[in-house]
Design a protein around this motif. Structure first.
Motif, short mmCIF file in Angstrom:
data_model
loop_
_atom_site.label_atom_id
_atom_site.label_comp_id
_atom_site.label_asym_id
_atom_site.label_seq_id
_atom_site.Cartn_x
_atom_site.Cartn_y
_atom_site.Cartn_z
N HIS A 132 0.82 -1.21 0.00
CA HIS A 132 0.00 0.00 0.00
C HIS A 132 0.85 1.26 0.00
O HIS A 132 0.44 2.29 -0.55
CB HIS A 132 -0.94 -0.01 1.22
CG HIS A 132 -0.22 0.05 2.53
ND1 HIS A 132 0.11 1.23 3.14
CD2 HIS A 132 0.26 -0.93 3.32
CE1 HIS A 132 0.74 0.97 4.27
NE2 HIS A 132 0.85 -0.33 4.40
N MET A 133 2.06 1.23 0.60
CA MET A 133 2.83 2.47 0.70
C MET A 133 3.67 2.76 -0.54
O MET A 133 4.22 3.84 -0.68
CB MET A 133 3.73 2.43 1.95
CG MET A 133 5.03 1.64 1.84
SD MET A 133 4.78 -0.14 1.75
CE MET A 133 4.30 -0.49 3.45
N HIS A 134 3.76 1.79 -1.44
CA HIS A 134 4.56 1.98 -2.64
C HIS A 134 3.69 1.78 -3.87
O HIS A 134 2.93 2.68 -4.25
CB HIS A 134 5.78 1.05 -2.61
CG HIS A 134 6.81 1.49 -1.60
ND1 HIS A 134 7.65 0.63 -0.94
CD2 HIS A 134 7.12 2.73 -1.14
CE1 HIS A 134 8.44 1.32 -0.12
NE2 HIS A 134 8.14 2.59 -0.23
N LEU A 135 3.73 0.63 -4.49
CA LEU A 135 2.87 0.39 -5.65
C LEU A 135 1.76 -0.57 -5.20
O LEU A 135 1.95 -1.78 -5.15
CB LEU A 135 3.67 -0.22 -6.80
CG LEU A 135 2.93 -0.34 -8.14
CD1 LEU A 135 2.56 1.04 -8.68
CD2 LEU A 135 3.76 -1.10 -9.16
N ASP A 136 0.61 0.01 -4.85
CA ASP A 136 -0.50 -0.77 -4.29
C ASP A 136 -1.12 -1.63 -5.39
O ASP A 136 -1.70 -1.10 -6.34
CB ASP A 136 -1.54 0.18 -3.70
CG ASP A 136 -2.66 -0.54 -2.96
OD1 ASP A 136 -2.78 -1.78 -3.11
OD2 ASP A 136 -3.41 0.14 -2.23
N PRO A 137 -1.05 -2.97 -5.26
CA PRO A 137 -1.58 -3.82 -6.32
C PRO A 137 -3.09 -3.81 -6.41
O PRO A 137 -3.66 -4.29 -7.40
CB PRO A 137 -1.07 -5.21 -5.95
CG PRO A 137 -0.92 -5.16 -4.46
CD PRO A 137 -0.46 -3.76 -4.16
#
Length: 300
Positions: free
Chosen positions: A45-50
């Motif tokens: 969630h804090m970077h690239l949220d899938p």
């Protein structure tokens, strides 16, 4: 005197699960400035949220940024609470509820699509812990069934799926990897994530021998220090692993994808450990084999 032949290049990365306190763009800029070749990108969630609705657009922007920085990438799927805010690493591919198993498989299929769009070396995954009340035979039937649609997606995308033997999981050892591979009839898309620390923790062979044994299936490598019988990721040099033979083995078997430092419990000092880790890896090489220009503080 004839010059010595140049050694094949090893490529080093650092995992974003060890830089969770940084914005993704800041983390990538840091790694590029330090001289890393790439990044182990944990979808979270804090970077690239899938699970974000704008995942495709964010992935395209990230691909451009990685290209600008000259960083390669492996996609990792070990986020602790990305699917369930109350259950660490849940649901898994082994859960009793088929809908829960499908949720994990869907996450992995999303990861394959992201990896294809980023030009990633591989997608990392793991089996999960056998659920309470589930016998081992049942778990071993669920795992290949749950992975089949993921492997289909990986085959179509041309991106290897690299499963990681994880202490405490159903698939915990190299022998377990081969059991899964045989159950699936050895699909070309199924490869191996070798965690060097895990080899030290519980494999019968020393880590360098594990590299040689795993070489035909090796698609992704994670590296950190560890002690025998204790599953605790330690900064390089603080455990029991003799690293020069491990790096020599990776070079000798022709491994070309990223070797990613994995220190997920050290995000509180992520920039420090990222710089320290790359310097340690440079010192552990018999010759300088990294492909990028090292940070000025790193040995040449």
């Amino acid at each position: 005197m004839n010059p010595l032949p140049s050694l094949p290049t090893l490529s080093f990365g650092y995992g974003t699960n060890g830089l969770a306190d940084l914005r993704l763009d800041d983390a990538l800029g840091l790694l590029a400035d330090l001289g890393y070749d790439g990044v182990g990108l944990t979808l979270d969630h804090m970077h690239l949220d899938p699970l974000a609705p704008d995942l495709a657009a964010r992935t395209r922007r990230l691909a451009r940024r990685l290209d600008e920085l000259g960083l390669s990438v492996t996609v990792e799927t070990g986020a602790r609470y990305v699917l369930d805010p109350r259950r660490k690493h849940g649901p898994t591919l082994l859960d009793s509820d088929p809908d829960d198993r499908a949720r994990r498989a869907d996450l992995l299929v999303r990861a394959v699509r992201v990896a294809a769009d980023l030009g990633a070396h591989a997608v990392h995954c793991f089996s999960g812990i056998t659920p309470p009340g589930t016998d081992e035979d049942t778990a071993w039937k669920r795992l290949p069934d749950a992975l089949t649609p993921v492997l289909d997606a990986a085959t179509a995308a041309g991106v290897p799926l690299a499963i990681e033997p994880e202490p405490g999981h159903l698939l915990a050892t190299l022998a377990d990897f081969h059991r899964l591979r045989e159950a699936l009839d050895s699909p070309a898309a199924l490869g191996l994530t070798l965690d060097v620390g895990h080899c030290q923790c519980l494999e019968p062979l020393p880590p360098a021998d594990c590299v040689r044994a795993a070489a035909p299936w090796l698609r992704h490598v994670q590296i950190e220090d560890m002690r025998r019988g204790v599953h605790e990721h330690l900064p390089l040099g603080e455990g029991e692993i003799d690293f020069p033979p491990v790096l020599e083995a990776l070079t000798a078997v022709g491994y070309r994808a990223l070797t990613v430092v994995e220190l997920p419990r050290h995000s509180h000092a992520g920039p420090h450990f990222a710089e320290r880790s790359l310097s340690f890896l440079h010192r552990s090489l018999p010759h300088r084999t990294t492909g990028r220009t090292a940070h000025p503080g790193s040995p040449s």
